[in-house]
Scaffold this motif. Structure first.
Motif, PDB file in Angstrom:
ATOM      1  N   GLY A 107      -2.161   5.237  -7.887  1.00 38.86           N
ATOM      2  CA  GLY A 107      -3.065   4.169  -6.920  1.00 38.86           C
ATOM      3  C   GLY A 107      -2.094   2.999  -6.506  1.00 38.86           C
ATOM      4  N   LYS A 108      -0.957   2.533  -7.114  1.00 37.22           N
ATOM      5  CA  LYS A 108      -0.149   1.773  -6.688  1.00 37.22           C
ATOM      6  C   LYS A 108       0.366   1.795  -5.631  1.00 37.22           C
ATOM      7  CE  LYS A 108       0.804   0.328 -11.538  1.00 37.22           C
ATOM      8  NZ  LYS A 108       1.803   0.037 -12.591  1.00 37.22           N
ATOM      9  N   GLY A 109       0.073   0.806  -4.462  1.00 35.52           N
ATOM     10  CA  GLY A 109       0.625   0.759  -3.418  1.00 35.52           C
ATOM     11  C   GLY A 109      -0.373   1.217  -2.204  1.00 35.52           C
ATOM     12  N   VAL A 110      -1.425   1.795  -2.636  1.00 33.34           N
ATOM     13  CA  VAL A 110      -2.433   2.145  -1.798  1.00 33.34           C
ATOM     14  C   VAL A 110      -3.785   1.303  -2.053  1.00 33.34           C
ATOM     15  CG1 VAL A 110      -4.051   4.156  -1.005  1.00 33.34           C
ATOM     16  CG2 VAL A 110      -1.586   4.621  -1.693  1.00 33.34           C
ATOM     17  N   ILE A 111      -4.388   1.604  -3.244  1.00 28.82           N
ATOM     18  CA  ILE A 111      -5.688   0.870  -3.730  1.00 28.82           C
ATOM     19  C   ILE A 111      -5.355  -0.340  -4.838  1.00 28.82           C
ATOM     20  CG2 ILE A 111      -7.032   2.750  -3.100  1.00 28.82           C
ATOM     21  CD1 ILE A 111      -7.222   3.108  -6.185  1.00 28.82           C
ATOM     22  N   ARG A 112      -4.186  -0.319  -5.128  1.00 30.20           N
ATOM     23  CA  ARG A 112      -3.697  -1.251  -6.315  1.00 30.20           C
ATOM     24  C   ARG A 112      -2.375  -1.963  -5.922  1.00 30.20           C
ATOM     25  NH1 ARG A 112      -3.005   1.956 -11.367  1.00 30.20           N
ATOM     26  NH2 ARG A 112      -2.748  -0.022 -12.524  1.00 30.20           N
ATOM     27  N   GLU A 113      -2.243  -3.014  -6.270  1.00 29.97           N
ATOM     28  CA  GLU A 113      -0.858  -3.721  -6.000  1.00 29.97           C
ATOM     29  C   GLU A 113       0.062  -3.042  -6.968  1.00 29.97           C
ATOM     30  OE1 GLU A 113       0.120  -6.216  -4.004  1.00 29.97           O
ATOM     31  OE2 GLU A 113      -2.090  -6.392  -3.088  1.00 29.97           O
ATOM     32  N   ARG A 114       1.238  -3.018  -6.336  1.00 27.32           N
ATOM     33  CA  ARG A 114       2.282  -2.550  -7.194  1.00 27.32           C
ATOM     34  C   ARG A 114       2.881  -3.679  -8.129  1.00 27.32           C
ATOM     35  NH1 ARG A 114       5.619  -0.620  -1.626  1.00 27.32           N
ATOM     36  NH2 ARG A 114       4.410  -2.436  -1.253  1.00 27.32           N
ATOM     37  N   ASP A 115       3.538  -3.299  -9.337  1.00 27.30           N
ATOM     38  CA  ASP A 115       3.892  -4.222  -9.995  1.00 27.30           C
ATOM     39  C   ASP A 115       5.276  -3.851 -10.327  1.00 27.30           C
ATOM     40  OD1 ASP A 115       3.792  -1.995 -11.554  1.00 27.30           O
ATOM     41  OD2 ASP A 115       2.755  -2.446 -13.397  1.00 27.30           O
ATOM     42  N   TYR A 116       6.031  -3.392  -9.292  1.00 27.88           N
ATOM     43  CA  TYR A 116       7.521  -2.938  -9.287  1.00 27.88           C
ATOM     44  C   TYR A 116       7.974  -3.333  -7.710  1.00 27.88           C
ATOM     45  CZ  TYR A 116       5.296   1.155  -7.560  1.00 27.88           C
ATOM     46  OH  TYR A 116       4.874   2.281  -7.211  1.00 27.88           O
ATOM     47  N   GLN A 117       9.327  -3.595  -7.685  1.00 30.10           N
ATOM     48  CA  GLN A 117      10.034  -3.711  -6.686  1.00 30.10           C
ATOM     49  C   GLN A 117      11.287  -3.117  -6.700  1.00 30.10           C
ATOM     50  OE1 GLN A 117      10.376  -8.140  -6.406  1.00 30.10           O
ATOM     51  NE2 GLN A 117       8.642  -8.237  -5.083  1.00 30.10           N
ATOM     52  N   ASN A 118      11.982  -2.960  -5.445  1.00 26.07           N
ATOM     53  CA  ASN A 118      13.275  -2.446  -5.158  1.00 26.07           C
ATOM     54  C   ASN A 118      13.390  -0.941  -5.770  1.00 26.07           C
ATOM     55  OD1 ASN A 118      14.049  -5.010  -4.259  1.00 26.07           O
ATOM     56  ND2 ASN A 118      14.503  -5.857  -6.237  1.00 26.07           N
ATOM     57  N   ILE A 119      12.509  -0.036  -5.337  1.00 28.03           N
ATOM     58  CA  ILE A 119      12.299   1.132  -5.948  1.00 28.03           C
ATOM     59  C   ILE A 119      12.394   2.166  -4.968  1.00 28.03           C
ATOM     60  CG2 ILE A 119      10.699   2.838  -6.835  1.00 28.03           C
ATOM     61  CD1 ILE A 119      11.996   1.079  -9.013  1.00 28.03           C
ATOM     62  N   ASP A 120      13.471   3.139  -4.494  1.00 28.55           N
ATOM     63  CA  ASP A 120      13.652   3.950  -3.470  1.00 28.55           C
ATOM     64  C   ASP A 120      13.477   5.328  -3.797  1.00 28.55           C
ATOM     65  OD1 ASP A 120      14.915   2.531  -0.751  1.00 28.55           O
ATOM     66  OD2 ASP A 120      15.114   1.570  -2.382  1.00 28.55           O
ATOM     67  N   GLY A 121      13.234   5.469  -5.157  1.00 24.23           N
ATOM     68  CA  GLY A 121      12.837   6.811  -5.541  1.00 24.23           C
ATOM     69  C   GLY A 121      12.032   6.907  -6.697  1.00 24.23           C
ATOM     70  N   LEU A 122      11.069   8.105  -6.558  1.00 28.43           N
ATOM     71  CA  LEU A 122      10.125   8.106  -7.701  1.00 28.43           C
ATOM     72  C   LEU A 122      10.165   9.602  -8.329  1.00 28.43           C
ATOM     73  CD1 LEU A 122       7.351   7.147  -5.259  1.00 28.43           C
ATOM     74  CD2 LEU A 122       8.546   5.889  -6.984  1.00 28.43           C
ATOM     75  N   VAL A 123       9.830   9.719  -9.383  1.00 25.57           N
ATOM     76  CA  VAL A 123       9.699  11.087 -10.193  1.00 25.57           C
ATOM     77  C   VAL A 123       8.614  11.033 -10.900  1.00 25.57           C
ATOM     78  CG1 VAL A 123      12.394  11.256 -10.102  1.00 25.57           C
ATOM     79  CG2 VAL A 123      11.189  10.225 -12.065  1.00 25.57           C
ATOM     80  N   THR A 124       8.219  12.341 -11.279  1.00 26.53           N
ATOM     81  CA  THR A 124       6.866  12.554 -12.302  1.00 26.53           C
ATOM     82  C   THR A 124       6.720  13.974 -12.588  1.00 26.53           C
ATOM     83  OG1 THR A 124       4.719  11.858 -12.366  1.00 26.53           O
ATOM     84  CG2 THR A 124       5.277  13.075 -10.321  1.00 26.53           C
TER      85      THR A 124
END
Length: 285
Positions: A107-124
């Motif tokens: 939910g981070k960035g949609v329904i919750r605040e993100r607690d990270y910055q300067n992120i251009d890539g995501l993996v999971t």
């Protein structure tokens, strides 16, 4: 918005135009064939945003009404049969930083605040989480490891490309999940084509330094005005191939954002007077 025909490039992997619940989006058949993966690239069609944001703007940071943006996420989620409360959004600043996304990030960035910055890539590797990155000419990189059941989604503008964002993302997937690049199915998503992407000599010089000489004639060419036309699609293909992804497992878009201004947002076309498109990628729950 009136019906408009797509302008496509030839000689590239054709994408498919999909429509679900009134939302139009783009997808790669090669990724659709991987049964437990969901992915998409949004268009301007099917949302509720108005004016310069019309209609499917997916950025909260461009001045659009927040409730409109949230409703657009809900509509995309319904079209893709995922949960918008389990989407995880990047914080892009043209870096090559990659975040490992876990259940705690849902939910981070949609329904919750993100607690990270300067992120251009995501993996999971968590089923049910949907990775989200933003675009208006830059290159989305979709990386799927069907063996270790992991995915990566990265934003690669010219800075990210020259610094090999695709390689960086694969390196994180290898470290975290044991990904072997030879197993990866990759896609270079809708973005600005070479014919539309004029750059200065300093940018062309960076690419000349970063890529072997045998690629230069295809990567960029100099025009009479002293500027260059740069091929980010080819550059990212080269990065992925040199990182170990087999050439026949790399699928390249045939759709340019700048060539389709009625259907896609483009920074080169609209400047700051626009919304943002988004790429989505996840493992099905």
């Amino acid at each position: 918005m009136e019906k408009t025909e797509w302008r496509r490039k030839t000689g590239c992997e054709a994408m498919q135009v999909r429509e679900s619940h009134g939302v139009t989006y783009l997808s790669f058949p090669a990724l659709e064939q991987i049964g437990d993966v969901v992915h998409a690239f949004s268009t301007r069609l099917g949302g509720v945003s108005e004016g310069k944001f019309s209609t499917m703007n997916l950025s909260f940071s461009r001045g659009d009404h927040p409730e409109h943006v949230l409703e657009n996420y809900r509509r995309m989620a319904r079209a893709l049969e995922v949960d918008e409360t389990r989407m995880v959004v990047s914080h892009q600043t043209h870096t090559t930083h990659v975040r490992v996304v876990t259940e705690a990030d849902a939910g981070k960035g949609v329904i919750r605040e993100r607690d990270y910055q300067n992120i251009d890539g995501l993996v999971t590797n968590v089923p049910g989480l949907t990775l989200v990155t933003f675009y208006a000419d830059c290159v989305p990189l979709y990386l799927v490891d069907p063996v270790q059941k992991a995915v990566g989604l990265s934003h690669s503008g010219w800075r990210g490309t020259v610094h090999r964002m695709g390689q960086e993302t694969l390196d994180v997937m290898r470290k975290e999940y044991g990904t072997n690049p030879e197993d990866v199915v990759a896609a270079v998503g809708p973005s600005i084509c070479q014919e539309c992407f004029e750059v200065g000599g300093e940018v062309a010089e960076e690419f000349a330094d970063a890529f072997a000489g045998r690629y230069h004639d295809a990567l960029f060419y100099r025009k009479e005005n002293g500027k260059y036309q740069l091929d980010l699609w080819l550059a990212n293909r080269i990065v992925l191939e040199e990182a170990g992804v087999p050439a026949d497992q790399i699928h390249v878009t045939d759709i340019c954002t700048r060539c389709n201004p009625k259907l896609l947002f483009s920074h080169r076309k609209f400047g700051e007077q626009r919304g943002n498109l988004a790429a989505f990628l996840g493992l099905k729950a």
